[in-house]
Write a protein that holds these residues in place. Structure first.
Motif, PDB file in Angstrom:
ATOM      1  N   ARG A 131       9.053   1.930  -4.001  1.00  0.00           N
ATOM      2  CA  ARG A 131       8.117   2.300  -2.923  1.00  0.00           C
ATOM      3  C   ARG A 131       7.931   1.141  -1.954  1.00  0.00           C
ATOM      4  NH1 ARG A 131       5.657   7.795  -3.956  1.00  0.00           N
ATOM      5  NH2 ARG A 131       7.369   8.380  -5.274  1.00  0.00           N
ATOM      6  N   GLU A 132       7.569  -0.030  -2.523  1.00  0.00           N
ATOM      7  CA  GLU A 132       7.336  -1.205  -1.680  1.00  0.00           C
ATOM      8  C   GLU A 132       8.665  -1.938  -1.530  1.00  0.00           C
ATOM      9  OE1 GLU A 132       4.044  -3.398  -3.293  1.00  0.00           O
ATOM     10  OE2 GLU A 132       2.793  -1.599  -3.382  1.00  0.00           O
TER      11      GLU A 132
ATOM     12  N   ARG B 106       7.837   0.131   3.590  1.00  0.00           N
ATOM     13  CA  ARG B 106       7.104   0.807   2.510  1.00  0.00           C
ATOM     14  C   ARG B 106       7.531   2.264   2.508  1.00  0.00           C
ATOM     15  NH1 ARG B 106       2.549  -2.198   0.834  1.00  0.00           N
ATOM     16  NH2 ARG B 106       1.680  -0.464  -0.313  1.00  0.00           N
TER      17      ARG B 106
END
Ligand code: ZN
Ligand code: ZN
Ligand code: FE
Length: 742
Positions: free
Chosen positions: A547-548, A605
Motif C-alpha cells: 500500500r505504502e 500510496r
C-alpha cells in the motif's frame, strides 16, 4: 438411400438446437428422429448420401447463437429404418449431467424488438427471453436443465407461455425461463428505507437516477449500484458511501455510440463489447477526464445485457456508473433482504425483482488483445463454459490461490474453471467458495479422486483442501504457485511439451520456503526448474509496503546505493531495515512496478493492489530507450540496481516521467528476452509461456511477444482464463492429474 447417425456434443440443450435441426431437416427434405442424450444430441436421418452430407455440413454453420458444437460424430449405414417424417423423441429419463450448461447471454435482437413493440404481450416486460438469450447458469440449481430445477420454479407458466414452450415452430420452444407479465417475475421499487413505492418501478428508478440518486439494480448474477456519470460530485458521494477510495468504477453505456463518445473503440473492441457475453471491456478514454470514474487512462465499459437494463436506460440516459453492490471486499450481494439491509444509507432506492439469483456471478472484465478477450476476470457470460483440453483427465478438484480465488474441476476432456470468487480472507467470500465447489461438483457430476492446492500453508484454499482430503481420505497434491501459472498457460493453449515460462507475479511461495515473484521457469505438467529470477528487495513493514509504496522506493534507492533523502520517512525505514524488523524479501514484479511508480512520483500510496503498476502503464508514452541491463550469477537473476541508478539520474536531469516509465518497461522486456535466450541455450526449447498478474500490462504484452517472436520464439499467452491468480487453478488441475498418473 442411406442412414446417417449423428452424435453432437457441446452446448446443444436448452439453446433451441432441436427446433433448428427440425427446420434444417425439412429444408433438405430428409426424414428421421432427434433426441437429447446424456452427452448431447443424437440424430438419425435417412436420405441420399449427398443430401445428408450437405445438411451435416450446414449444421455447425447455421447452428443457433447459443449452441456450441464441440464434437460432431457421423457414421453411415445402408440399413434403413424407413422413416416417413421427422420426429423429436422424448429425452431419456436419466439425469443429463454429461451435457454442458450455457452461460448467461444478453437479450437478443428478436426479444428486443418485442420488448419495444407496444402490441406485443411482453411490451416493456423486463424478463423477456427466448431459447437464444437470457439467464442460464445464474438460475440453475440442478440438472437436468428444466424449469423445476431453476429459480423459475416458483413461476408456473401461463397457458399462452406453455403453448409457446411446446410449439416447435416457436422461438421459445423448450426455453426454460420463458415467461410473461401474466406468469413471470415482477420488478418493484423500494425507497431508501426499503418501503415499497407504488408506480412503474423502472420509471421510478430512472427518475431517481436522473435526479442524482444512487440506485441499487438487480442484474443477472448480482446487484449493482448505479448513478450518473456526468456529475463528478455524485460519483464521489458514491465513493464516500461505499468507502471505496480510488478503485475505478465500471460504466454501462446505453449503446455503442454512447461508449464511443467517452472512449476510443477499435473494431475488435467494438466486437467484444457487443458480443452476447457482454463483458466489461477496458477502453482508453477519449480525453483525460472522468477522473471521478477512473484515475488512469482507461475505463471499464459494458453494454446493457438484461431487458431490465435496456428499460432503465430508455432513450435518454447515455451512461451510468455500475459497480457491484458490496461493502469493502465482501462478495457482491444477490439477495433482496440482504441488499436492503446492507445498503441502508448507501442506496437512495432499490430496483429489485422477485426472481432469486441462484448463483452469484460477477461481471467479466477483459481487455482486447489480438482481436479477442484477454481476461482479468472471467465470470458472467463465460462461466460455466469449459476449457477443452487435449486429452481425458481424471476427476480432480483444484482449489486455486487465495486473493483472486477460483477453483477448477475436471471431467473427461474438459476443465470447468469457476467464476471469479474474490478474496477468501473475507468470511462471506469463503462461504461462497465452498458453496460453489459443491454446486459445480453436483452440476457436472464430478466426484474428485484427488485435491490439488498451493504450497502456501496459510492460503484458506490450502486449508480447505487439507481438511477435505483428510475427511474424505483423498490424495492431496501441493503445487508451487509459479509452476501452476506456467501449467495454466500451457493448458490454455493445449500445449503439453516442456516450455520456458515467464511467470511475473506479486508473490508466491517457492519450493525453498522463500517468497518468489518474477520467475523464469523451465517445465511442464510433470515438473519444473527455476531457471532465472530477479534480485529481491526488502519489503519494509511486510504487506504494508504493497500500500505504502514509497517504502519500496526507499528500498530500491538504498540497495542501488543512492541517496534516500527524497523519501519522506527515510529515517524510520532505515531504522526498521537495520533492525530487520518485519522486512521480508520479495522478488515480486508487482513490487518493482510499485517502487518505480513511487520513484517517478506517479503514485506513492496505493489504495488497492497493483495500483502503482496500472498508473505507471497508463502514464507511459512510447520510448525506444532502454536502461542498462545487468544480471547476477547463480540462477540468472536480473540485477535492477544499474537500472534504478540510470532512472534516478534521468529523473533528476528533468526527463519526462512518461518517457522513463516506458523505458523502465522496455528494460523489463529486454531482460525477459535475455533470460529466455539463456534458457533456450540450456534447454533447446523455444516456446515461451507468459503468465502471472504482471502480464495484465498491455504495454509489456505488446512489446514482449513482439521481441520474442522476432528472436525466433513461439509465444503462448492466456486466451481462455486470466493470467492472474484467478487462472491458476487450471494449472493446478493439470499438474495434479499428471501426478496422479505417476
Ligand atoms: Zn431472445
Ligand atoms: Zn406467461
Ligand atoms: Fe500468482
Amino acid at each position: 438411400m442411406e442412414r446417417a447417425c449423428i452424435h453432437i456434443r457441446g452446448i446443444v440443450q436448452g439453446v433451441g438446437f432441436r427446433p433448428f435441426v427440425h427446420k434444417l431437416v425439412r429444408e433438405y427434405g430428409l426424414c428421421g428422429t432427434i433426441r437429447n442424450s446424456s452427452s448431447g444430441v443424437e440424430l438419425e436421418l435417412e436420405g441420399e448420401r449427398n443430401t445428408l452430407e450437405r445438411m451435416i455440413r450446414a449444421l455447425p454453420v447455421r447452428a443457433p447463437k447459443l449452441a456450441v458444437i464441440e464434437e460432431l460424430e457421423v457414421s453411415y449405414s445402408e440399413e434403413l429404418r424407413g422413416f416417413s417424417d421427422f420426429r423429436i423423441l422424448g429425452s431419456r429419463t436419466e439425469a443429463l449431467r454429461d451435457t454442458l450448461i450455457s452461460p448467461d447471454i444478453c437479450v437478443c435482437e428478436d426479444c428486443l424488438r418485442e420488448l419495444n413493440d407496444p402490441r406485443d404481450r411482453r411490451f416493456h416486460y423486463p424478463f423477456i427471453n427466448c431459447t437464444n438469450c437470457g439467464p442460464r447458469f445464474t438460475i440453475i440449481r440442478d440438472l437436468p436443465y428444466d424449469r423445476a430445477k431453476t429459480s423459475m420454479e416458483v413461476f408456473p407458466m401461463c397457458p399462452e407461455c406453455s403453448r409457446e414452450y411446446h410449439d416447435i415452430e416457436n422461438r421459445r420452444y423448450h426455453a426454460q425461463p420463458d415467461c410473461c407479465p401474466e406468469c413471470g417475475p415482477m420488478v418493484f421499487y423500494l425507497d431508501r428505507d426499503g418501503r415499497r413505492v407504488e408506480g412503474d418501478a423502472t420509471e421510478l428508478a430512472r427518475t431517481a437516477l436522473k435526479a442524482g440518486g444512487i440506485v441499487a439494480v438487480k442484474g443477472l448474477g448480482g446487484i449493482h449500484l448505479a448513478c450518473r456519470v456526468d456529475d463528478g460530485e455524485i460519483a464521489r458521494e458514491l465513493r464516500r458511501r461505499k468507502q471505496r477510495d480510488e478503485k475505478p468504477f465500471a460504466l454501462m453505456c446505453r449503446n455503442t455510440a454512447c461508449a464511443q463518445a467517452l472512449c476510443e473503440l477499435s473494431e475488435a473492441e467494438r466486437r467484444v463489447l457487443e458480443s452476447p457475453q457482454r463483458p466489461i471491456v477496458l477502453l482508453k478514454k477519449k480525453r483525460p477526464g472522468l477522473l471521478h470514474i477512473s484515475e488512469n487512462g482507461f475505463v471499464g465499459v459494458m453494454l446493457p445485457y438484461t431487458p431490465l437494463h435496456v428499460l432503465l436506460f430508455g432513450d435518454d440516459i447515455d451512461a451510468l456508473v455500475m459497480t457491484s453492490a458490496n461493502l469493502s471486499d465482501t462478495p457482491m450481494m444477490t439477495d433482496n433482504d440482504e441488499v436492503v439491509r446492507g445498503l441502508h444509507g448507501i442506496a437512495d432506492g432499490f430496483l429489485l425483482h422477485n426472481r432469486k439469483i441462484q448463483t452469484r456471478c460477477d461481471d467479466s472484465l477483459c481487455r482486447v488483445l489480438d482481436g479477442r478477450e484477454y481476461f482479468f476476470r472471467r465470470s458472467r457470460g463465460y462461466v460455466p463454459f469449459p476449457i477443452r483440453l487435449g486429452r481425458e483427465l481424471r476427476p480432480v478438484l483444484a482449489c486455486g490461490a487465495e486473493q483472486k480465488a477460483s477453483f477448477c474441476v475436471s471431467r473427461g476432456a474438459y476443465a470447468f474453471p469457476s467464476q471469479h470468487i474474490g478474496d477468501l480472507k473475507n468470511m462471506e467470500t469463503f462461504e461462497s467458495y465452498t458453496d460453489q465447489i459443491a454446486h459445480f461438483e453436483r452440476l457436472f457430476d464430478v466426484k474428485p479422486r484427488a485435491l490439488v492446492c498451493d504450497l502456501h500453508p496459510d492460503y484458506l484454499s490450502t486449508q480447505y483442501a487439507e481438511e477435505r482430503a483428510a475427511a474424505e481420505g483423498l490424495p492431496l497434491i501441493r503445487v508451487q504457485h509459479h509452476h501452476a501459472h506456467l501449467a495454466a498457460c500451457m493448458a490454455d493453449n493445449q500445449v503439453e511439451e516442456r516450455v520456458i515460462g515467464l511467470v511475473w507475479d506479486g508473490t508466491g511461495l517457492g519450493t525453498d520456503g522463500t517468497s518468489w515473484g518474477a520467475e523464469c521457469l523451465i517445465g511442464d505438467f510433470t515438473g519444473f526448474e527455476r531457471f532465472a529470477s530477479i534480485r529481491s528487495l526488502p519489503l519494509i513493514g511486510g504487506d504494508l509496503a504493497t500500500r505504502e509504496t514509497e517504502r519500496v522506493a526507499f528500498a530500491l534507492l538504498r540497495e542501488a546505493g543512492l541517496d534516500t533523502g527524497r523519501i519522506e520517512n527515510a529515517a524510520l525505514y532505515e531504522k526498521m531495515l537495520r533492525a530487520g524488523l518485519n522486512c521480508p524479501l520479495s522478488s515480486g514484479m508487482g513490487r518493482l512496478f510499485d517502487g518505480v511508480a513511487a520513484l517517478l512520483g506517479i503514485k506513492t500510496r496505493c489504495s488497492y493492489e497493483g495500483q502503482g503498476a496500472v498508473l505507471l502503464e497508463a502514464a507511459a508514452t512510447e520510448d525506444a530507450g532502454v536502461f542498462p541491463l545487468a544480471f547476477e550469477s547463480g540462477p540468472l537473476r536480473f540485477d535492477w540496481r544499474p537500472m534504478i541508478r540510470a532512472l534516478v539520474s534521468s529523473l533528476d536531469a528533468g526527463e519526462d516521467k512518461s518517457l522513463l516509465a516506458a523505458r523502465f518497461m522496455n528494460t523489463l522486456v529486454e531482460m525477459a528476452a535475455a533470460q529466455c535466450r539463456e534458457a533456450r541455450k540450456v534447454s533447446g526449447l523455444c516456446t515461451v509461456a507468459l503468465s502471472g498478474g504482471s502480464f495484465q500490462n498491455l504495454y509489456i504484452m505488446e512489446w514482449l511477444p513482439a521481441k520474442l517472436t522476432a528472436e525466433g520464439f513461439r509465444v503462448l499467452r492466456h486466451r481462455r482464463v486470466s493470467p492472474n491468480d484467478e487462472g491458476l487453478s487450471l494449472g493446478q488441475l493439470m499438474i495434479g492429474n499428471a501426478a496422479l498418473k505417476e
